[in-house]
Motif scaffolding. Sequence first.
Motif, short mmCIF file in Angstrom:
data_model
loop_
_atom_site.label_atom_id
_atom_site.label_comp_id
_atom_site.label_asym_id
_atom_site.label_seq_id
_atom_site.Cartn_x
_atom_site.Cartn_y
_atom_site.Cartn_z
N SER A 152 -8.33 8.00 10.53
CA SER A 152 -6.88 7.90 10.44
C SER A 152 -6.44 6.69 11.25
O SER A 152 -7.24 6.09 11.98
CB SER A 152 -6.19 9.15 10.98
N LEU A 153 -5.18 6.32 11.12
CA LEU A 153 -4.61 5.33 12.02
C LEU A 153 -4.48 5.93 13.42
O LEU A 153 -4.48 7.16 13.59
CB LEU A 153 -3.24 4.89 11.54
N ALA A 154 -4.36 5.07 14.41
CA ALA A 154 -4.07 5.55 15.76
C ALA A 154 -2.69 6.20 15.79
O ALA A 154 -1.78 5.81 15.05
CB ALA A 154 -4.13 4.38 16.74
N GLU A 155 -2.52 7.20 16.65
CA GLU A 155 -1.24 7.87 16.77
C GLU A 155 -0.17 6.87 17.21
O GLU A 155 -0.43 6.02 18.06
CB GLU A 155 -1.32 9.02 17.78
N PRO A 156 1.03 6.96 16.66
CA PRO A 156 2.09 6.00 16.97
C PRO A 156 2.36 5.85 18.46
O PRO A 156 2.63 4.75 18.95
CB PRO A 156 3.31 6.55 16.23
N ALA A 161 0.83 -1.21 0.00
CA ALA A 161 0.00 0.00 0.00
C ALA A 161 0.87 1.26 0.00
O ALA A 161 0.57 2.24 -0.71
CB ALA A 161 -0.93 -0.01 1.21
N LYS A 162 1.93 1.26 0.76
CA LYS A 162 2.81 2.42 0.80
C LYS A 162 3.49 2.63 -0.55
O LYS A 162 3.60 3.76 -1.04
CB LYS A 162 3.85 2.23 1.91
N ARG A 163 3.90 1.52 -1.20
CA ARG A 163 4.52 1.65 -2.53
C ARG A 163 3.52 2.13 -3.57
O ARG A 163 3.89 2.81 -4.54
CB ARG A 163 5.09 0.29 -2.96
N ALA A 164 2.22 1.83 -3.36
CA ALA A 164 1.18 2.23 -4.31
C ALA A 164 0.75 3.68 -4.13
O ALA A 164 -0.08 4.18 -4.91
CB ALA A 164 -0.02 1.30 -4.19
N GLY A 165 1.26 4.36 -3.10
CA GLY A 165 0.94 5.76 -2.92
C GLY A 165 0.09 6.10 -1.72
O GLY A 165 -0.31 7.25 -1.55
N ALA A 166 -0.20 5.13 -0.86
CA ALA A 166 -0.98 5.42 0.35
C ALA A 166 -0.14 6.20 1.34
O ALA A 166 1.06 5.93 1.51
CB ALA A 166 -1.46 4.11 0.98
N ASP A 167 -0.74 7.18 1.99
CA ASP A 167 -0.06 7.91 3.06
C ASP A 167 0.07 7.06 4.32
O ASP A 167 1.01 7.22 5.10
CB ASP A 167 -0.80 9.21 3.38
N ALA A 168 -0.91 6.21 4.53
CA ALA A 168 -0.91 5.31 5.69
C ALA A 168 -1.79 4.12 5.35
O ALA A 168 -2.63 4.18 4.44
CB ALA A 168 -1.42 6.02 6.93
#
Length: 445
Positions: free
Chosen positions: A99-103, A19-26
């Motif tokens: 969004s994802l949960a904060e790290p 997903a990251k390689r395909a252009g997703a921010d997260a």
Amino acid sequence: MSLDEKPLLDRVASLVEAAKRAGADAADAVVMRSRSSSVSVRLGKVEGTESAESDDMSLRVFVGRRVASVSATRSSDPAALAERAVAMAKVSPEDPYQSLAEPERLARDIADLDLIDSMEVPAERLTEDALAAEEAALAVPGVTNSSGAGASAGSGGLVLATSHGFVGQYSATRFGRSASVIAGEGTKMERDYDYSSRLHFADLETPEKIGRTAGERAVKRLNPRRVKTGVFPVVYDPRVARGIAGHIASAVNGAAVARKTSFLRDMMGKQVASSGVTVTDDPFRRRGQNSRPFDGEGVAGKRLAPVEKGILTAWFLSTSTARELGLETNGRGVRASSSVNPSATNFAIEPGETPPEDMIASIKNGFYVTELFGHGVDLVTGDYSRGASGFWIENGVIAYPVSEITIASNLKDMFLRMTPASDLDRNYGIAAPTLLIDEMTVAGE
């Protein structure tokens, strides 16, 4: 980690990287696992056997404030799946709360909560247990027929990876036994049941006890009477008191608050129950039915007291729900396929100091509820009206069975009039002791 979980961890991690390689921010990827087998019997014969297993896999991607989710299988090509998910996200409407949960909120140490029993229970043992439960129930004098008995074994769990670097998994086993029988003849028959569900096989109630309790409960309900309409104290048996706990759990769910569908939505920091009522939710209870080391977003969570001495102190929050309410997640996110919503874990109305026997002994005339019918609960307004059966309390003792009545009030008033007894059994995901509501409308004749 069992041998078959390592490939799943690798699989979800590869989906996130794609997903990251395909252009997703997260992105995050999850597998929700389920395995189960069960046997049902009736009148000494096996009526059915069932086995099921599933690995529900999904990939969720974020492009800016846009989000999309796609289902996956073990054979899905990660690159093609990720490209499709990112393309879907780019044309989706913006969602300011997702969004994802904060790290910094992600679980770092995965707690061992003793959720796994390594015992393998063969189908023959499940059959033996179901037959033994039914036999014990049919041996109770007055029991005339069986509605069936059953036994089950299974496991479930979650495997999660996020683009923030979180990778984790947990599993839990679950075992069950049940029996349901009929007492009486003709138009004077009554039905009742008993069951036991535990994470560890050795913790189950014995088949004989389950069957005997089911039979005795059914016989006690024979020859019920009607009672006259009036306002009386109502005592909820723990089996039905768990439903009251469930209403509280629903009312403090942040998603309901955000949708304005909770009757407690404007009550934060205010008294919503009697001062003797404290409600807790603990994801870290050892061998708890709903225990988990982290939630569906990788957040560890913490023990909460949503109601403390009658005061409302917290909502159940996932990341998106918390953001919508201007708050911070408390680790209550639950995966439901591609979505995450807040939910309770090990939720309990904490016990009081009065034994249930003393609670009943203090009542001159009242109703002891053992079963409820219908769905007459409005969680937007709190209006409560349920069909019920149980036993009439007369001069401090259980006098006779009653049925075909309705009990009614409003949950706001019920919580303020509620007194918990001392007999809490925590072996349920939603647990409650015997509860006394000192005044409700009981509608009979």
